[in-house]
Scaffold this active site. Sequence first.
Site, PDB file in Angstrom:
ATOM      1  N   GLY A  20       0.822  -1.208   0.000  1.00 34.51           N
ATOM      2  CA  GLY A  20       0.000   0.000   0.000  1.00 34.51           C
ATOM      3  C   GLY A  20       0.852   1.253   0.000  1.00 34.51           C
ATOM      4  O   GLY A  20       0.535   2.247   0.668  1.00 34.51           O
ATOM      5  N   ASP A  70      -1.307  -7.391  -5.345  1.00 33.05           N
ATOM      6  CA  ASP A  70      -2.610  -7.523  -4.693  1.00 33.05           C
ATOM      7  C   ASP A  70      -2.388  -8.342  -3.432  1.00 33.05           C
ATOM      8  O   ASP A  70      -2.136  -9.552  -3.501  1.00 33.05           O
ATOM      9  CB  ASP A  70      -3.593  -8.228  -5.631  1.00 33.05           C
ATOM     10  CG  ASP A  70      -4.966  -8.430  -5.012  1.00 33.05           C
ATOM     11  OD1 ASP A  70      -5.150  -8.103  -3.818  1.00 33.05           O
ATOM     12  OD2 ASP A  70      -5.865  -8.929  -5.712  1.00 33.05           O
ATOM     13  N   ASN A  97       1.012  -2.669   5.316  1.00 31.30           N
ATOM     14  CA  ASN A  97       0.217  -1.450   5.496  1.00 31.30           C
ATOM     15  C   ASN A  97      -1.076  -1.434   4.697  1.00 31.30           C
ATOM     16  O   ASN A  97      -2.043  -0.794   5.103  1.00 31.30           O
ATOM     17  CB  ASN A  97       1.075  -0.242   5.101  1.00 31.30           C
ATOM     18  CG  ASN A  97       0.251   1.000   4.878  1.00 31.30           C
ATOM     19  OD1 ASN A  97      -0.200   1.652   5.825  1.00 31.30           O
ATOM     20  ND2 ASN A  97       0.018   1.351   3.612  1.00 31.30           N
ATOM     21  N   SER A 149      -4.746  -0.562  14.441  1.00 26.21           N
ATOM     22  CA  SER A 149      -5.534   0.666  14.603  1.00 26.21           C
ATOM     23  C   SER A 149      -6.012   0.741  16.041  1.00 26.21           C
ATOM     24  O   SER A 149      -6.062  -0.275  16.749  1.00 26.21           O
ATOM     25  CB  SER A 149      -6.745   0.631  13.654  1.00 26.21           C
ATOM     26  OG  SER A 149      -7.688   1.636  13.963  1.00 26.21           O
ATOM     27  N   TYR A 162     -13.926  -3.383   9.748  1.00 24.27           N
ATOM     28  CA  TYR A 162     -12.609  -2.782   9.957  1.00 24.27           C
ATOM     29  C   TYR A 162     -12.100  -3.101  11.365  1.00 24.27           C
ATOM     30  O   TYR A 162     -10.953  -3.517  11.544  1.00 24.27           O
ATOM     31  CB  TYR A 162     -12.707  -1.275   9.744  1.00 24.27           C
ATOM     32  CG  TYR A 162     -11.383  -0.545   9.770  1.00 24.27           C
ATOM     33  CD1 TYR A 162     -10.571  -0.508   8.644  1.00 24.27           C
ATOM     34  CD2 TYR A 162     -10.955   0.130  10.909  1.00 24.27           C
ATOM     35  CE1 TYR A 162      -9.363   0.171   8.650  1.00 24.27           C
ATOM     36  CE2 TYR A 162      -9.747   0.806  10.934  1.00 24.27           C
ATOM     37  CZ  TYR A 162      -8.958   0.833   9.796  1.00 24.27           C
ATOM     38  OH  TYR A 162      -7.754   1.497   9.812  1.00 24.27           O
ATOM     39  N   LYS A 166      -8.671  -5.277  12.386  1.00 24.44           N
ATOM     40  CA  LYS A 166      -7.564  -4.645  13.094  1.00 24.44           C
ATOM     41  C   LYS A 166      -7.305  -5.316  14.439  1.00 24.44           C
ATOM     42  O   LYS A 166      -6.150  -5.384  14.903  1.00 24.44           O
ATOM     43  CB  LYS A 166      -7.830  -3.146  13.272  1.00 24.44           C
ATOM     44  CG  LYS A 166      -7.858  -2.388  11.949  1.00 24.44           C
ATOM     45  CD  LYS A 166      -6.596  -2.598  11.128  1.00 24.44           C
ATOM     46  CE  LYS A 166      -6.576  -1.782   9.845  1.00 24.44           C
ATOM     47  NZ  LYS A 166      -5.337  -1.976   9.069  1.00 24.44           N
TER      48      LYS A 166
END
Length: 257
Positions: A20, A70, A97, A149, A162, A166
Amino acid sequence: MTDQTHAPPPLAGRTALVTGAGSGFGRAISQRLARDGARLGLAELNAVAAEETRELIEADGGEAIVIPTDVTDYAAVEAAVHSVTTTWGRLDIMVNNAGITIREAFLDLTVDGFDKVMAANLNGVFHGVRAAGLQMKEQGGGVIINMSSIRANVGGFIHTSYCATKGGVRMLTKAAAVELGPHGVRVCAIGPGVAETPLTESLLASQEALDDQLARVPMGRLGQPEDISEVAAFLASDDAAYVTGATLYVDGGEMTH
């Protein structure tokens, strides 16, 4: 006494692979590691964005290659690791990332949507840890940095998938650190709070949303990609030689609420 003015950069001679790497945290981390002397493999689904990162690094005197990747495809991640080792002989730093989010209320979130986020954010990190871990075990050491996160610990409205991924990254980091430590491989994670990146642009589009977010942060400002890149540079360096299994939260104090 060592002459610090002529000391080599802290990551001189080392190689890094960042997934990323085309924007946001990935771009900032790539640039920061390059400034510290590392040679960069830029693994990115968006090759055009990765080329922009490469140009920025090279304009600053660094060295980088673009590797279209990917992260949901293990073979592609494995190939990215191979590309770095073929080019420079080894892989010293792996930064997992790449990630996405789908903002939908829990009961509106589809199975396909949940699986899509899981594939990128958790499976993608596992792919990076495994592929890099195998290479680092063979060469006798390395550092793996995963992007978690604050949502690994604090639930968020319209962020179910999400948050789940995380939290998984946080525990994957701990478990991998236990098994890879004896091979000289450190595995750490970074837990950002809300920062100004392309991923949060729509979330913070209104002044009301921005004010609400700032009210949650004792330091009174949003995070910046550079805040995350500084922590990544520390974890990648010998200054963090005894740090593994840990998640370092970079959130301006948001989790203190």
